[in-house]
Write an enzyme that holds these catalytic residues in place. Structure first.
Site, PDB file in Angstrom:
ATOM      1  N   HIS A   1     -38.437  16.752  12.703  1.00 61.16           N
ATOM      2  CA  HIS A   1     -38.850  17.301  13.907  1.00 61.16           C
ATOM      3  C   HIS A   1     -37.714  17.674  14.928  1.00 61.16           C
ATOM      4  O   HIS A   1     -37.274  16.504  14.554  1.00 61.16           O
ATOM      5  CB  HIS A   1     -39.588  15.877  14.161  1.00 61.16           C
TER       6      HIS A   1
ATOM      7  N   HIS B   1     -36.149  19.969  17.591  1.00 59.10           N
ATOM      8  CA  HIS B   1     -35.468  22.197  18.094  1.00 59.10           C
ATOM      9  C   HIS B   1     -34.311  21.829  18.496  1.00 59.10           C
ATOM     10  O   HIS B   1     -33.424  21.379  19.157  1.00 59.10           O
ATOM     11  CB  HIS B   1     -36.319  21.317  20.037  1.00 59.10           C
TER      12      HIS B   1
ATOM     13  N   LYS C   1     -48.326  23.089  13.915  1.00 53.36           N
ATOM     14  CA  LYS C   1     -47.677  21.993  14.702  1.00 53.36           C
ATOM     15  C   LYS C   1     -49.129  22.172  15.649  1.00 53.36           C
ATOM     16  O   LYS C   1     -49.446  23.971  16.540  1.00 53.36           O
ATOM     17  CB  LYS C   1     -46.639  22.567  15.751  1.00 53.36           C
TER      18      LYS C   1
ATOM     19  N   HIS D   1     -48.639  16.896  17.956  1.00 55.65           N
ATOM     20  CA  HIS D   1     -47.456  16.118  19.263  1.00 55.65           C
ATOM     21  C   HIS D   1     -49.278  15.238  19.834  1.00 55.65           C
ATOM     22  O   HIS D   1     -50.000  15.792  20.727  1.00 55.65           O
ATOM     23  CB  HIS D   1     -47.360  17.190  20.320  1.00 55.65           C
TER      24      HIS D   1
ATOM     25  N   HIS E   1     -43.304  11.658  16.708  1.00 55.79           N
ATOM     26  CA  HIS E   1     -42.663  10.883  17.526  1.00 55.79           C
ATOM     27  C   HIS E   1     -43.491  10.188  17.932  1.00 55.79           C
ATOM     28  O   HIS E   1     -43.769  10.132  18.831  1.00 55.79           O
ATOM     29  CB  HIS E   1     -41.428  12.232  18.708  1.00 55.79           C
TER      30      HIS E   1
ATOM     31  N   ASP F   1     -36.450  14.384  17.103  1.00 57.62           N
ATOM     32  CA  ASP F   1     -37.198  15.190  18.272  1.00 57.62           C
ATOM     33  C   ASP F   1     -35.903  15.289  19.391  1.00 57.62           C
ATOM     34  O   ASP F   1     -35.919  15.365  20.464  1.00 57.62           O
ATOM     35  CB  ASP F   1     -38.291  14.315  19.147  1.00 57.62           C
TER      36      ASP F   1
HETATM   37  N1  LIG Z   1     -40.220  15.605  23.536  1.00 56.69           N
HETATM   38  C1  LIG Z   1     -39.790  15.743  24.700  1.00 56.69           C
HETATM   39  O1  LIG Z   1     -39.985  15.051  25.132  1.00 56.69           O
HETATM   40  N2  LIG Z   1     -39.762  17.323  24.408  1.00 56.69           N
HETATM   41  C2  LIG Z   1     -39.653  18.468  23.512  1.00 56.69           C
HETATM   42  C3  LIG Z   1     -41.478  19.030  23.873  1.00 56.69           C
HETATM   43  C4  LIG Z   1     -41.718  17.449  22.115  1.00 56.69           C
HETATM   44  O2  LIG Z   1     -41.364  17.457  21.310  1.00 56.69           O
HETATM   45  O3  LIG Z   1     -43.294  17.463  22.818  1.00 56.69           O
HETATM   46  C5  LIG Z   1     -39.045  19.654  24.162  1.00 56.69           C
HETATM   47  O4  LIG Z   1     -39.427  20.641  23.450  1.00 56.69           O
HETATM   48  O5  LIG Z   1     -38.412  20.313  24.984  1.00 56.69           O
HETATM   49 ZN   LIG Z   2     -41.018  17.614  19.655  1.00 57.05          ZN
HETATM   50 ZN   LIG Z   3     -43.883  16.026  21.380  1.00 55.52          ZN
END
Ligand SMILES: NC(=O)N[C@@H](CC(=O)O)C(=O)O
Ligand SMILES: [Zn+2]
Ligand SMILES: [Zn+2]
Length: 346
Positions: free
Chosen positions: A17, A19, A102, A139, A177, A250
């Protein structure tokens, strides 16, 4: 007698996971993720989100082009909306590069406005996913403004997720998460088709770190850090050797000024030292011997993919984390900025 472990060699880990964002930020996020992660599940919450096969595949091309060595494999994810069709799921699966879809409840987190407004709207899509063997990543937070932010995960599990799990027993689901004891217990008692990712920051911190003695925006993420009893439950789950719990950082970078603001963004950056941060948490729990299963075995096993065939080595070596790292045309403040980390991947 206690003996100190100074090096630890494990099967190459994957991040289930993460970003990576897009555009000018990609070269920085991809550099960090590809340093030692073999593969990663790439979150699709871009602006606009990657809602169809075509956009997910072109995003994949940009990630491939941004990596220095070419040894890293991005595993792509479709962003579900109320308008996603079963045909799109079949097309995505057939592409060979999209392994999951997702579910963002609309409005739950960063760039989730186009998410699903009611899970029942996408039941035909979940049916198709179950049929073709595409994983559902969730999520898990309700968005009702009347529900306290610290209870949103627990209520989501009770009122939404339990129904989906019951309705689609053959669908593989990852509750992403997780942050509560309730989530740990739900996953433990569910079938083998239900698993969860756990971040390094939810193992290392609780809400006191974010709120006691001053508000620290770089600890603000969603689902929000909970109280200590939940942190303890997550540590116990991650270090238990239970194959249902595996690594998902995450890591979610936002530019410094977007975090240090009157209305700051949610997300913590951990990709600069992902495995090192997990190693600290596992060592604190006296469970370094459980790190390999969590970081390198249980994820691919659940996804039905082969484990990586090579290894990485962690060495006990203290280093100080920079105050910030470049992020495209801006900077990101990482977790443990300015502090020491006692492990290093060599
Ligand atoms: N985890 C977070 O606080 N932020 C994530 C989005 C997510 O995973 O929910 C993001 O894309 O910034
Ligand atoms: Zn995330
Ligand atoms: Zn998330």
């Amino acid at each position: 007698m206690t003996s100190t472990v100074n090096t630890l060699t494990i099967t190459r880990p994957d991040d289930w996971h993460v970003h990576l964002r897009d555009g000018v930020q990609l070269k920085d996020t991809v550099r960090d993720i590809s340093r030692y992660m073999g593969r990663a599940i790439i979150m699709p919450n871009l602006v606009p989100p990657a809602t169809c096969t075509q956009t997910a595949l072109s995003y994949r091309e940009r990630i491939m082009a941004a990596q220095p060595q070419g040894s890293f494999t991005p595993l792509m994810v479709l962003y579900l909306t109320d308008n996603t069709t079963p045909e799109e799921i079949k097309k995505a699966k057939a592409s060979g590069h999209i392994v999951a879809a997702k579910l963002y409840p609309a409005g739950a987190t960063t760039n989730s406005d186009s998410g699903v407004t009611d899970i029942e709207n996408i039941y035909p899509v979940l049916e198709a996913m179950q049929e073709v063997g595409m994983l559902l990543l969730v999520h898990g937070e309700v968005t009702d403004s009347a529900i306290d932010i610290f209870d949103r995960e627990k209520i989501f599990i009770e009122t939404k997720l339990a129904k989906v799990v019951a309705a689609f027993p053959k669908l593989k689901i990852v509750l992403e998460h997780i942050t509560t004891k309730d989530a740990v217990e739900f996953v433990e008692s569910a079938s083998d088709n239900v698993a969860a990712t756990i971040t390094a920051h939810h193992l290392l911190y609780n809400r006191n770190h974010m709120l006691a003695g001053g508000i620290r925006p770089h600890y603000y993420c969603l689902p929000i850090l909970k109280r200590n009893i939940h942190q303890q439950a997550l540590i116990a789950a991650a270090t238990s050797g239970n194959k249902k719990f595996f690594l998902g950082t995450d890591s979610a970078p936002h530019a410094k000024d977007k975090k240090e603001a009157a209305c700051g963004c949610a997300g913590a950056y951990t990709a600069h030292a992902a495995l090192e941060l997990y190693a600290e948490a596992f060592e604190d729990a006296g469970a370094l011997d459980k790190l390999e299963g969590f970081a390198s075995h249980f994820g691919p096993d659940f996804y039905g993919l082969p484990r990586n065939s090579d290894t990485v080595t962690l060495k006990r070596e203290s280093w100080s984390v920079p105050e910030s790292y470049p992020l495209g045309d801006s900077h990101v403040v990482p977790i443990k900025a300015g502090a020491e980390i006692s492990w290093k991947v060599v």
